[in-house]
Design an enzyme around this catalytic site. Sequence first.
Site, PDB file in Angstrom:
ATOM      1  N   ASN A 129       0.865  -1.180   0.000  1.00  0.00           N
ATOM      2  CA  ASN A 129       0.000   0.000   0.000  1.00  0.00           C
ATOM      3  C   ASN A 129       0.902   1.230   0.000  1.00  0.00           C
ATOM      4  OD1 ASN A 129      -1.805   2.029   0.517  1.00  0.00           O
ATOM      5  ND2 ASN A 129      -2.290   1.379   2.610  1.00  0.00           N
ATOM      6  N   LYS A 171       0.103   4.289  -0.157  1.00  0.00           N
ATOM      7  CA  LYS A 171      -0.493   5.464   0.498  1.00  0.00           C
ATOM      8  C   LYS A 171      -0.274   6.717  -0.357  1.00  0.00           C
ATOM      9  CE  LYS A 171       0.230   3.193   4.859  1.00  0.00           C
ATOM     10  NZ  LYS A 171       0.225   3.303   6.299  1.00  0.00           N
ATOM     11  N   HIS A 195      -9.521   0.956   5.069  1.00  0.00           N
ATOM     12  CA  HIS A 195      -8.221   1.095   5.737  1.00  0.00           C
ATOM     13  C   HIS A 195      -8.394   1.999   6.959  1.00  0.00           C
ATOM     14  CE1 HIS A 195      -4.043   2.173   6.496  1.00  0.00           C
ATOM     15  NE2 HIS A 195      -3.709   1.104   5.776  1.00  0.00           N
ATOM     16  N   GLU A 243      -6.689   4.302   8.092  1.00  0.00           N
ATOM     17  CA  GLU A 243      -6.428   5.727   7.846  1.00  0.00           C
ATOM     18  C   GLU A 243      -7.636   6.408   7.210  1.00  0.00           C
ATOM     19  OE1 GLU A 243      -2.651   5.242   5.854  1.00  0.00           O
ATOM     20  OE2 GLU A 243      -1.744   4.686   7.767  1.00  0.00           O
ATOM     21  N   GLU A 287      -5.436  -5.446  10.473  1.00  0.00           N
ATOM     22  CA  GLU A 287      -4.417  -4.414  10.663  1.00  0.00           C
ATOM     23  C   GLU A 287      -4.650  -3.711  11.998  1.00  0.00           C
ATOM     24  OE1 GLU A 287      -2.494  -3.238   6.712  1.00  0.00           O
ATOM     25  OE2 GLU A 287      -4.076  -1.822   7.144  1.00  0.00           O
ATOM     26  N   GLY A 328       2.472   1.736  10.703  1.00  0.00           N
ATOM     27  CA  GLY A 328       3.411   2.855  10.553  1.00  0.00           C
ATOM     28  C   GLY A 328       4.120   3.242  11.841  1.00  0.00           C
ATOM     29  N   SER A 333       3.469  -2.670  10.205  1.00  0.00           N
ATOM     30  CA  SER A 333       4.933  -2.673  10.313  1.00  0.00           C
ATOM     31  C   SER A 333       5.569  -4.010   9.919  1.00  0.00           C
ATOM     32  CB  SER A 333       5.359  -2.254  11.726  1.00  0.00           C
ATOM     33  OG  SER A 333       4.894  -0.950  12.005  1.00  0.00           O
TER      34      SER A 333
END
Length: 252
Positions: free
Chosen positions: A9, A11, A95, A97, A167, A173, A213
């Site tokens: 991904n 991003k 996701h 985010e 996730e 991250g 990660s």
Amino acid sequence: MRKPVIAGNWKMYKTIAEGVDFIQKIAPMAASASHCDVVVAPPFTALAAVSQAAKGSKVGISAQDMHWDKEGAHTGDVSSTMIVDAGCTYVIIGHSERRHDHGETDEQVNRKLKAALAEGLTPIMCVGETLAQRESGGTGQVLKTQFEGGLAGLTPYDFSRIIIAYEPVWAIGTGRTATPEMAAESHHILRDLARQRFGEAEARSVRILYGGSVKPDNVGGLMGQPEIDGALVGGASLKVDSFAALINYPRT
Ligand code: PEP
């Protein structure tokens, strides 16, 4: 036998030229990787050019999001028809985010999933708990709510066309990875939910990826867990060498 998926991904990283350059380098390295499916999710602006560069290769292209309407007055949004037109066969939906930055709800995730399936795309639906939810013992309930809300109204056949990504938000991250055992425990919860809702055959065949990660030095331990069917990777998917190492994760 579930075929693993290694998905990157990107991003909000990479220009068109950088994305194309990445594909030109990774495609030959991925060519011999018959043990897994390889996917990259560039930003919208690079989708068409990266798809073109990936044509004929083993690398599948994913969008990072989509709107549920095919077209309409939705400034800044992109539809399933448009991402297919740009060469996508996958789309990431829900996701964390998007859930946190844009307030995306399980109901919206559900609408997007249905629209993606109707367009013939393979959705990668993300679920996962925050640190506070984990520390208060709420992981199982969060996964259940996101799973049931996101997949409401889907048939077992619809479900058989979906990939799930577990996730944990606290691992995305941050450099903090769930241990292979922690990840496997959540994957087990998700597979049980799949069993209850869609049946034994679907639960056995659904691919559940881990994301948070993942790096070349921890991918082997994660992929060593029978419950983990691949990885959705952010940071470590941006460099050709580390993504190549992830595709060629240690196998016994
Ligand atoms: C992600 O973006 O889905 C992700 C898991 O990011 P990272 O690998 O950087 O934690």
